[in-house]
Design an enzyme around this catalytic site. Structure first.
Site, PDB file in Angstrom:
ATOM      1  N   LYS A  39     -22.914 -19.553 -50.237  1.00  0.00           N
ATOM      2  CA  LYS A  39     -21.727 -18.720 -50.442  1.00  0.00           C
ATOM      3  C   LYS A  39     -20.482 -19.587 -50.312  1.00  0.00           C
ATOM      4  O   LYS A  39     -20.303 -20.274 -49.298  1.00  0.00           O
ATOM      5  CB  LYS A  39     -21.690 -17.591 -49.407  1.00  0.00           C
ATOM      6  CG  LYS A  39     -20.435 -16.722 -49.476  1.00  0.00           C
ATOM      7  CD  LYS A  39     -20.393 -15.716 -48.335  1.00  0.00           C
ATOM      8  CE  LYS A  39     -19.086 -14.951 -48.322  1.00  0.00           C
ATOM      9  NZ  LYS A  39     -18.973 -14.045 -47.140  1.00  0.00           N
TER      10      LYS A  39
ATOM     11  N   ALA B 264     -28.359  -9.105 -33.815  1.00  0.00           N
ATOM     12  CA  ALA B 264     -27.584  -9.409 -32.613  1.00  0.00           C
ATOM     13  C   ALA B 264     -28.489  -9.819 -31.461  1.00  0.00           C
ATOM     14  O   ALA B 264     -28.238 -10.820 -30.773  1.00  0.00           O
ATOM     15  CB  ALA B 264     -26.732  -8.205 -32.222  1.00  0.00           C
TER      16      ALA B 264
ATOM     17  N   ALA C 241     -24.164 -11.202 -45.726  1.00  0.00           N
ATOM     18  CA  ALA C 241     -23.250 -12.291 -46.078  1.00  0.00           C
ATOM     19  C   ALA C 241     -22.656 -12.848 -44.799  1.00  0.00           C
ATOM     20  O   ALA C 241     -22.441 -12.124 -43.827  1.00  0.00           O
ATOM     21  CB  ALA C 241     -22.151 -11.799 -47.014  1.00  0.00           C
TER      22      ALA C 241
END
Length: 486
Positions: free
Chosen positions: A71, A9, A43
């Protein structure tokens, strides 16, 4: 501008601010090597590509640095009933008309005896199941990444520091405030004082600024999302990486499997009321493949959000602002959209309450939409084989989600609000995948003859099948695509 805390973050914020606003503001990030990070957000979802494009990040360089793979979606096992599975792919499914979305066409086809699964009309789903991947110039495959979160933070740190962001090493001992309650400075254990006009709290679940200093209350959502713990381990790879995450439900939660280039991330998300930590650890270790590389790490959390994300001159970003479990891989996205909104509303000429209110409204609305989508996975289940699943199936849910479910169940309709993260296809795959079958649907497609209906649907499936047959395996594409940068 002072960012308290690093991790994903903090460095997402530093990277965005230094790249976009670095000529206008000074960016300082304070973090301590003594304090660990959660670091299991491995992910992601497709909007990450847009964030990287905004910052000019080279995809191949990023993938090499983070051992990333591609993905195409998420495979869900045992969520509707034990033994059942479905796939939530990225990108559109089928072809809609002006008056009715594709699910109506598909449902009409079922009534005429065409029983091809809904996933057969998704290129991403079929490519994922075949373990194939390619990037087309036409952009027909929408995708995201699996990545090493620790390496990603390191990658963004290097990116940010090249643009002038300054990192200060040290543990925050005290937060100094002005008389009006604004934050004045961060005082470190070393005695160093870091002053600023605007502070971003990236201190994770601790919420050192937004909670401990600004005393912003936390809204608890555990009555809707009862899982409160996660255990994570890394294992050696035993096969080539698949281009999707697998989420397998068990009696008190679910287990994730996230393959990377160099290893696999595994975790068990569970409710401690229905499964002990020791039992959860053993369940995880019993259901992983490959040699275990790390000691099981327990992460305790409370699903919910701060009443506000921005108060006075403090903005909470990441886990300090709220948390929805990683079932749909939304955590890193929420970091990114939070800092993008902050840059759009950046208070160059002073902080005003209208800016604060608008920022809070947009972020809260988005997080609550994500919350509803995650609740859907738990509530729309036929499982009653454990106390946990009986609770989830029969619990009260937010009115906003109840309306969506009933609208689809009764009329096959899905309507989205402005700027919702999860689009039509996502809601359709999860609702249909977990057994919500509409009673009625739009009749516009009934004007087609049976021959036209069969022809169109079969041609759609064949087009997808032909496209999948032509593209390389996921591993082959990674070897070719990343070779020049690794």
């Amino acid at each position: 501008m002072v960012i308290a805390g690093g991790g994903t973050a903090g460095w997402v914020a530093a990277a965005a601010l230094s790249h976009q606003l670095g000529k206008l503001i000074d960016v300082v990030l304070v973090e301590s090597d003594q304090i660990g990070t959660v670091g299991v957000g491995e992910a992601t979802i497709p909007p990450m590509k847009a964030f990287h494009k905004l910052l000019g990040i080279d995809e191949q360089e990023f993938m090499c640095a983070t051992e990333a793979v591609f993905k195409l979606g998420i495979e869900f096992k045992n969520w509707g009933q034990v033994g059942e599975q479905y796939f939530h792919p990225f990108g559109a499914t089928g072809q809609s008309s002006y008056l009715a979305d594709f699910q109506n066409f598909w449902l009409y086809g079922k009534s005429k005896g065409i029983h091809a699964g809904f996933e057969e009309y998704s290129l991403a789903a079929q490519a994922a199941k075949a373990n194939k991947f390619a990037i087309s110039k036409k952009g027909s495959l929408n995708y995201a990444y699996h990545l090493d979160a620790t390496r990603y933070a390191q990658f963004l740190r290097q990116f940010s520091e090249k643009l002038g962001a300054k990192r200060v090493e040290g543990k925050i001992q005290h937060v100094q405030q002005h008389m009006n309650g604004d934050i004045k400075a961060l005082q470190l254990e070393s005695g160093e004082v870091v002053e600023g006009d605007l502070f971003i709290d990236c201190t994770g679940f601790t919420g050192l600024l937004i909670d401990k200093t600004m005393k912003v209350p936390y809204e608890d959502w555990t009555h809707w999302l009862p899982c409160d713990s996660a255990i994570a381990v890394q294992t050696e790879s035993v096969e080539s990486p698949r281009p999707y995450v697998t989420c397998t439900a068990h009696k008190a939660g679910w287990q994730w499997h996230i393959p990377l280039q160099h290893r696999v991330g595994n975790g068990n998300v569970f409710c401690s009321k229905f499964m002990s930590g020791d039992e959860a650890t053993q369940h995880l270790l019993d259901n992983v493949q490959g040699e275990v590389r790390t000691e099981p790490r327990v992460i305790k959390y409370k699903t919910g959000r701060r009443k506000v994300f921005w108060t006075k001159n403090c903005v909470a970003l990441g886990l300090s602002s709220g948390f929805v479990e990683p079932l749909e891989s939304t955590s890193i996205y929420m970091f990114m959209i939070g800092v993008i909104r902050l840059m759009r509303m950046f208070p160059f000429n002073g902080i005003t309450q209208p800016i604060i209110d608008e920022y809070n409204q947009q972020n809260i609305a988005e997080l609550e939409n994500v919350r509803d989508f995650i609740i859907l996975h738990y509530h729309a289940t036929s499982r009653e084989d454990s106390e946990f699943w009986r609770y989830c199936k029969h619990m009260d849910i937010p009115q906003s989600l109840s309306h969506r479910i009933e609208l689809f169940k009764e009329n096959a309709l899905v309507f989205l609000g402005e700027n919702e993260l999860f689009r039509l296809s996502s809601w359709l795959h999860v609702m249909l995948g977990q057994g919500i079958m509409p009673k009625r649907y739009h009749s516009i497609f009934s004007t087609m003859s049976d021959e036209e209906l069969v022809g169109h649907l079969s041609n759609t499936r064949k087009t997808i099948s032909d496209a999948v047959n032509k593209i390389p395996t996921h591993q082959e594409f990674i070897n070719h695509y990343c070779k020049s940068r690794c």
